[in-house]
Design a protein around this motif. Structure first.
Motif, PDB file in Angstrom:
ATOM      1  N   ALA A 185       0.827  -1.207   0.000  1.00  0.00           N
ATOM      2  CA  ALA A 185       0.000   0.000   0.000  1.00  0.00           C
ATOM      3  C   ALA A 185       0.866   1.263   0.000  1.00  0.00           C
ATOM      4  N   VAL A 186       1.887   1.282   0.857  1.00  0.00           N
ATOM      5  CA  VAL A 186       2.756   2.454   0.954  1.00  0.00           C
ATOM      6  C   VAL A 186       3.511   2.670  -0.355  1.00  0.00           C
ATOM      7  N   ALA A 187       4.094   1.597  -0.899  1.00  0.00           N
ATOM      8  CA  ALA A 187       4.873   1.718  -2.132  1.00  0.00           C
ATOM      9  C   ALA A 187       3.988   2.111  -3.310  1.00  0.00           C
ATOM     10  N   SER A 188       2.795   1.539  -3.404  1.00  0.00           N
ATOM     11  CA  SER A 188       1.892   1.846  -4.516  1.00  0.00           C
ATOM     12  C   SER A 188       1.462   3.311  -4.482  1.00  0.00           C
ATOM     13  N   ALA A 189       1.139   3.806  -3.294  1.00  0.00           N
ATOM     14  CA  ALA A 189       0.746   5.209  -3.164  1.00  0.00           C
ATOM     15  C   ALA A 189       1.907   6.122  -3.551  1.00  0.00           C
ATOM     16  N   GLY A 190       3.112   5.765  -3.119  1.00  0.00           N
ATOM     17  CA  GLY A 190       4.278   6.570  -3.453  1.00  0.00           C
ATOM     18  C   GLY A 190       4.552   6.608  -4.942  1.00  0.00           C
ATOM     19  N   VAL A 191       4.396   5.462  -5.609  1.00  0.00           N
ATOM     20  CA  VAL A 191       4.613   5.392  -7.053  1.00  0.00           C
ATOM     21  C   VAL A 191       3.589   6.255  -7.788  1.00  0.00           C
ATOM     22  N   ALA A 192       2.315   6.129  -7.414  1.00  0.00           N
ATOM     23  CA  ALA A 192       1.247   6.858  -8.105  1.00  0.00           C
ATOM     24  C   ALA A 192       1.374   8.360  -7.923  1.00  0.00           C
ATOM     25  N   VAL A 193       1.505   8.810  -6.686  1.00  0.00           N
ATOM     26  CA  VAL A 193       1.539  10.252  -6.401  1.00  0.00           C
ATOM     27  C   VAL A 193       2.883  10.854  -6.795  1.00  0.00           C
ATOM     28  N   GLY A 194       3.969  10.221  -6.382  1.00  0.00           N
ATOM     29  CA  GLY A 194       5.288  10.763  -6.676  1.00  0.00           C
ATOM     30  C   GLY A 194       5.616  10.785  -8.151  1.00  0.00           C
ATOM     31  N   GLY A 195       5.234   9.732  -8.865  1.00  0.00           N
ATOM     32  CA  GLY A 195       5.529   9.679 -10.291  1.00  0.00           C
ATOM     33  C   GLY A 195       4.823  10.780 -11.063  1.00  0.00           C
ATOM     34  N   SER A 216       1.249  19.175 -24.673  1.00  0.00           N
ATOM     35  CA  SER A 216       2.474  18.414 -24.398  1.00  0.00           C
ATOM     36  C   SER A 216       2.420  17.763 -23.024  1.00  0.00           C
ATOM     37  N   MET A 217       1.837  18.473 -22.059  1.00  0.00           N
ATOM     38  CA  MET A 217       1.719  17.910 -20.719  1.00  0.00           C
ATOM     39  C   MET A 217       0.793  16.707 -20.712  1.00  0.00           C
ATOM     40  N   ARG A 218      -0.308  16.782 -21.439  1.00  0.00           N
ATOM     41  CA  ARG A 218      -1.234  15.646 -21.493  1.00  0.00           C
ATOM     42  C   ARG A 218      -0.544  14.415 -22.083  1.00  0.00           C
ATOM     43  N   THR A 219       0.243  14.631 -23.129  1.00  0.00           N
ATOM     44  CA  THR A 219       0.965  13.513 -23.731  1.00  0.00           C
ATOM     45  C   THR A 219       1.941  12.911 -22.729  1.00  0.00           C
ATOM     46  N   ALA A 220       2.676  13.781 -22.028  1.00  0.00           N
ATOM     47  CA  ALA A 220       3.641  13.293 -21.042  1.00  0.00           C
ATOM     48  C   ALA A 220       2.949  12.545 -19.913  1.00  0.00           C
ATOM     49  N   LEU A 221       1.816  13.060 -19.450  1.00  0.00           N
ATOM     50  CA  LEU A 221       1.098  12.418 -18.353  1.00  0.00           C
ATOM     51  C   LEU A 221       0.474  11.101 -18.779  1.00  0.00           C
ATOM     52  N   ARG A 275       0.944   5.244 -17.959  1.00  0.00           N
ATOM     53  CA  ARG A 275       1.221   3.867 -18.388  1.00  0.00           C
ATOM     54  C   ARG A 275       2.387   3.271 -17.590  1.00  0.00           C
ATOM     55  N   VAL A 276       3.408   4.102 -17.351  1.00  0.00           N
ATOM     56  CA  VAL A 276       4.552   3.624 -16.572  1.00  0.00           C
ATOM     57  C   VAL A 276       4.106   3.243 -15.164  1.00  0.00           C
ATOM     58  N   VAL A 277       3.306   4.128 -14.550  1.00  0.00           N
ATOM     59  CA  VAL A 277       2.818   3.868 -13.194  1.00  0.00           C
ATOM     60  C   VAL A 277       1.950   2.615 -13.171  1.00  0.00           C
ATOM     61  N   GLU A 278       1.046   2.490 -14.148  1.00  0.00           N
ATOM     62  CA  GLU A 278       0.170   1.319 -14.197  1.00  0.00           C
ATOM     63  C   GLU A 278       0.965   0.028 -14.339  1.00  0.00           C
ATOM     64  N   ASN A 279       1.998   0.061 -15.186  1.00  0.00           N
ATOM     65  CA  ASN A 279       2.812  -1.149 -15.367  1.00  0.00           C
ATOM     66  C   ASN A 279       3.478  -1.562 -14.060  1.00  0.00           C
ATOM     67  N   GLY A 280       3.896  -0.566 -13.297  1.00  0.00           N
ATOM     68  CA  GLY A 280       4.513  -0.879 -12.013  1.00  0.00           C
ATOM     69  C   GLY A 280       3.510  -1.411 -11.008  1.00  0.00           C
ATOM     70  N   LEU A 281       2.348  -0.773 -10.937  1.00  0.00           N
ATOM     71  CA  LEU A 281       1.335  -1.178  -9.961  1.00  0.00           C
ATOM     72  C   LEU A 281       0.676  -2.501 -10.332  1.00  0.00           C
ATOM     73  N   ALA A 282       0.709  -2.848 -11.608  1.00  0.00           N
ATOM     74  CA  ALA A 282       0.084  -4.101 -12.033  1.00  0.00           C
ATOM     75  C   ALA A 282       0.769  -5.320 -11.430  1.00  0.00           C
ATOM     76  N   SER A 283       1.983  -5.132 -10.899  1.00  0.00           N
ATOM     77  CA  SER A 283       2.677  -6.262 -10.273  1.00  0.00           C
ATOM     78  C   SER A 283       2.118  -6.579  -8.880  1.00  0.00           C
ATOM     79  N   VAL A 284       1.277  -5.668  -8.348  1.00  0.00           N
ATOM     80  CA  VAL A 284       0.643  -5.897  -7.051  1.00  0.00           C
ATOM     81  C   VAL A 284      -0.684  -6.613  -7.286  1.00  0.00           C
ATOM     82  N   GLU A 285      -0.739  -7.874  -6.959  1.00  0.00           N
ATOM     83  CA  GLU A 285      -1.876  -8.719  -7.316  1.00  0.00           C
ATOM     84  C   GLU A 285      -3.208  -8.173  -6.802  1.00  0.00           C
TER      85      GLU A 285
END
Length: 216
Positions: free
Chosen positions: A164-174, A191-196, A201-211
């Protein structure tokens, strides 16, 4: 003639209350916009609360009714968006926790990208330049991460504490890091919308490892 009394209206409800709240929101936004404009034109230290109040066509007393200090007006948009997070991040039937988080984060980020337009970079520059504002920004970031942690525990009963702590940090911090990067380098809304989108997608790929996050 029907002489039954009209239904009793509870205090603080109805159209009048809605109009008052709308007026308050407009006043708050006007003060924040005036402050950011003056910070850009004159500098942060050189701008007084009296200057901001005059530019927003309100009294200094009214300013303090909305913001405790000059420092807090810098974060008006952030505070509003955090309030929106609390309202929007609620699960719906059949939706996985990860989908709930993505939906809420995308809505909030879209609002941030469009809010105050050219002054977004002004806010970022102020925070990067002033240690006092950096400390306030850190407190808000910490509060946002804690809110997401609490939401994750609500959506995923029994979720591992570190997950929970790591997932929140990844989502908000990223997301915050990408917003700061784009504003620091003068990216426009498109340009900001494209970057976000890429960052999401990067954040989702990371969080997807949390079952527990991907199960409906």
């Amino acid at each position: 003639m029907d002489e039954r009394p009209a239904p009793r209206r509870e205090p603080g409800t109805g159209p009048e209350q809605g109009l008052r709240e709308l007026k308050k929101q407009r006043t708050r936004r006007a003060i924040a916009a005036a402050a950011l404009r003056l910070f850009a034109e004159r500098g942060y230290e050189e701008t007084t609360i009296a200057d901001i109040a005059a530019a927003a066509e309100v009294s200094p007393r009214t300013f303090f009714g909305y913001f405790p200090s000059k420092e807090d007006v810098v974060f008006a948009e952030v505070d509003d968006r955090l309030a929106e997070v609390a309202e929007r991040l609620r699960g719906t039937p059949g939706e996985s926790p990860l989908e709930t988080i993505r939906r809420g984060v995308v809505d909030v980020l879209e609002a941030i990208v469009g809010e105050h337009g050219e002054y977004g970079s002004v806010r970022t520059g102020l925070v990067l330049e002033h240690p006092g504002l950096q400390a306030r920004a850190l407190r808000r970031l910490t509060a946002a991460q804690e809110a997401v942690e609490n939401l994750l525990r609500e959506l995923c009963p029994g979720m591992d504490e570190i997950d929970a702590v790591a997932s929140a940090g990844v989502a908000v911090g990223g997301m915050r890091a990408v917003i700061v990067h784009c504003r620091r380098h003068g990216h426009g809304p498109a340009s900001m919308r494209t970057a976000l989108d890429r960052a999401t997608r990067v954040v989702e790929n990371g969080l997807a490892s949390v079952e527990t996050l991907v199960r409906p």
